[in-house]
Design an enzyme around this catalytic site. Structure first.
Site, PDB file in Angstrom:
ATOM      1  N   HIS A  59      -9.586 -11.657   2.130  1.00  0.00           N
ATOM      2  CA  HIS A  59     -10.705 -10.678   2.353  1.00  0.00           C
ATOM      3  C   HIS A  59     -11.314 -10.370   0.860  1.00  0.00           C
ATOM      4  O   HIS A  59     -10.977 -10.630  -0.111  1.00  0.00           O
ATOM      5  CB  HIS A  59     -10.285  -9.341   2.913  1.00  0.00           C
ATOM      6  CG  HIS A  59      -9.029  -8.677   2.060  1.00  0.00           C
ATOM      7  ND1 HIS A  59      -7.846  -9.095   2.103  1.00  0.00           N
ATOM      8  CD2 HIS A  59      -9.251  -7.886   1.283  1.00  0.00           C
ATOM      9  CE1 HIS A  59      -7.055  -8.591   1.210  1.00  0.00           C
ATOM     10  NE2 HIS A  59      -8.056  -7.719   0.598  1.00  0.00           N
ATOM     11  N   GLN A 117      -3.320  -7.836  -4.725  1.00  0.00           N
ATOM     12  CA  GLN A 117      -3.421  -8.126  -3.404  1.00  0.00           C
ATOM     13  C   GLN A 117      -2.446  -7.424  -2.630  1.00  0.00           C
ATOM     14  O   GLN A 117      -1.149  -7.701  -2.861  1.00  0.00           O
ATOM     15  CB  GLN A 117      -3.483  -9.627  -3.010  1.00  0.00           C
ATOM     16  CG  GLN A 117      -3.739 -10.116  -1.615  1.00  0.00           C
ATOM     17  CD  GLN A 117      -3.808 -11.359  -1.488  1.00  0.00           C
ATOM     18  OE1 GLN A 117      -3.444 -11.944  -2.136  1.00  0.00           O
ATOM     19  NE2 GLN A 117      -4.355 -11.806  -0.198  1.00  0.00           N
TER      20      GLN A 117
HETATM   21  P1  5GP Z   1      -5.865  -6.053  -1.029  1.00  0.00           P
HETATM   22  O1  5GP Z   1      -5.377  -4.803  -2.055  1.00  0.00           O
HETATM   23  O2  5GP Z   1      -5.180  -6.943  -0.258  1.00  0.00           O
HETATM   24  O3  5GP Z   1      -7.186  -6.503  -1.816  1.00  0.00           O
HETATM   25  O4  5GP Z   1      -6.714  -4.844   0.032  1.00  0.00           O
HETATM   26  C1  5GP Z   1      -6.242  -4.678   0.981  1.00  0.00           C
HETATM   27  C2  5GP Z   1      -7.023  -3.450   1.449  1.00  0.00           C
HETATM   28  O5  5GP Z   1      -7.015  -3.231   2.901  1.00  0.00           O
HETATM   29  C3  5GP Z   1      -6.810  -2.207   0.811  1.00  0.00           C
HETATM   30  O6  5GP Z   1      -8.020  -1.652   0.225  1.00  0.00           O
HETATM   31  C4  5GP Z   1      -6.474  -1.192   1.931  1.00  0.00           C
HETATM   32  O7  5GP Z   1      -7.003   0.046   1.791  1.00  0.00           O
HETATM   33  C5  5GP Z   1      -7.129  -1.903   3.421  1.00  0.00           C
HETATM   34  N1  5GP Z   1      -6.188  -1.800   4.462  1.00  0.00           N
HETATM   35  C6  5GP Z   1      -5.064  -2.153   4.513  1.00  0.00           C
HETATM   36  N2  5GP Z   1      -4.745  -1.743   5.940  1.00  0.00           N
HETATM   37  C7  5GP Z   1      -5.879  -1.454   6.609  1.00  0.00           C
HETATM   38  C8  5GP Z   1      -5.929  -1.253   8.034  1.00  0.00           C
HETATM   39  O8  5GP Z   1      -5.340  -1.034   8.784  1.00  0.00           O
HETATM   40  N3  5GP Z   1      -7.442  -1.127   8.420  1.00  0.00           N
HETATM   41  C9  5GP Z   1      -8.297  -1.137   7.367  1.00  0.00           C
HETATM   42  N4  5GP Z   1      -9.694  -0.837   7.920  1.00  0.00           N
HETATM   43  N5  5GP Z   1      -8.157  -1.114   6.216  1.00  0.00           N
HETATM   44  C10 5GP Z   1      -6.837  -1.447   5.768  1.00  0.00           C
END
Ligand code: 5GP
Ligand code: ZN
Length: 138
Positions: free
Chosen positions: A100, A94
Site C-alpha cells: 500500500h 510497515q
Molecule cells: P503501514 O504501517 O503498514 O505502512 O500502514 C498501515 C496503515 O494501515 C496504518 O496507517 C493503519 O492505520 C492502517 N490500517 C490498519 N488497519 C486498518 C483498517 O482496518 N482499516 C483502515 N482503513 N486502515 C487500517
C-alpha cells in the site's frame, strides 16, 4: 486473497472501509488511524507483501493513480503539502504486510513527523554504493 490479511478483507468488502477510489488494480481508502485528516491509503488489489513482490505492470500503474488521488486530496483538504509514503519491512515501519501507498496531507507548521537526520558520506563512498546498487538493477 490471502487469509488473515486485513487489506485483502477490505478489498473483498468483508471489512468495511471509506472508499475514495477503485479500479481493477487498486482500491484507495481512508486510513483508520490517520497521520492527518484526509490520510488515504492506496491498496494494490492483488495480495503481495511489499514493493519487492509487486507485479511490474501494477507498479507501473501505481503512480498514475497516486497522482490522481493526490490532486483530489490536496484540493479537498486544502493542504499546503502532501507526502507520498510507502513502507517495506518492519524496520521501515510497515505494519500491514499487503502492499500500500500512503498519501498524507500536510499543513504549514503541522506536527506530523516524517523526517530524518541527514548523514554525510566519506569521500568516494556515495559513488561506490551507487555503482554497487547499479550493478544489481535489471
Ligand atoms: P503501514 O504501517 O503498514 O505502512 O500502514 C498501515 C496503515 O494501515 C496504518 O496507517 C493503519 O492505520 C492502517 N490500517 C490498519 N488497519 C486498518 C483498517 O482496518 N482499516 C483502515 N482503513 N486502515 C487500517
Ligand atoms: Zn492481502
Amino acid at each position: 486473497m490471502q487469509e488473515n490479511c486485513i487489506f485483502c478483507k477490505i478489498i473483498a468488502g468483508d471489512i468495511p472501509s471509506a472508499v475514495v477510489y477503485e479500479n481493477e488494480d487498486f482500491k484507495a481508502i481512508m486510513d483508520i488511524a490517520p497521520a492527518a485528516r484526509g490520510h488515504v491509503i492506496l491498496l494494490a488489489k492483488k495480495h503481495c507483501a511489499d514493493i519487492y513482490s509487486l507485479d511490474e505492470d501494477v507498479a507501473a500503474k501505481a503512480l498514475g493513480v497516486v497522482r490522481k488521488i493526490a490532486k483530489a486530496v490536496k484540493e479537498e483538504l486544502k493542504a499546503d503539502g502532501l507526502n507520498i509514503l510507502q513502507n517495506n519491512g518492519e524496520a521501515a515501519g510497515q505494519t500491514v504486510f499487503h502492499f500500500h501507498i500512503h498519501l498524507i496531507p500536510r499543513y504549514n507548521d503541522d506536527k506530523v513527523n516524517i523526517g530524518w537526520e541527514h548523514l554525510k558520506y566519506a569521500e568516494g563512498e556515495a559513488a561506490k554504493i551507487a555503482s554497487a546498487i547499479s550493478a544489481r538493477i535489471n
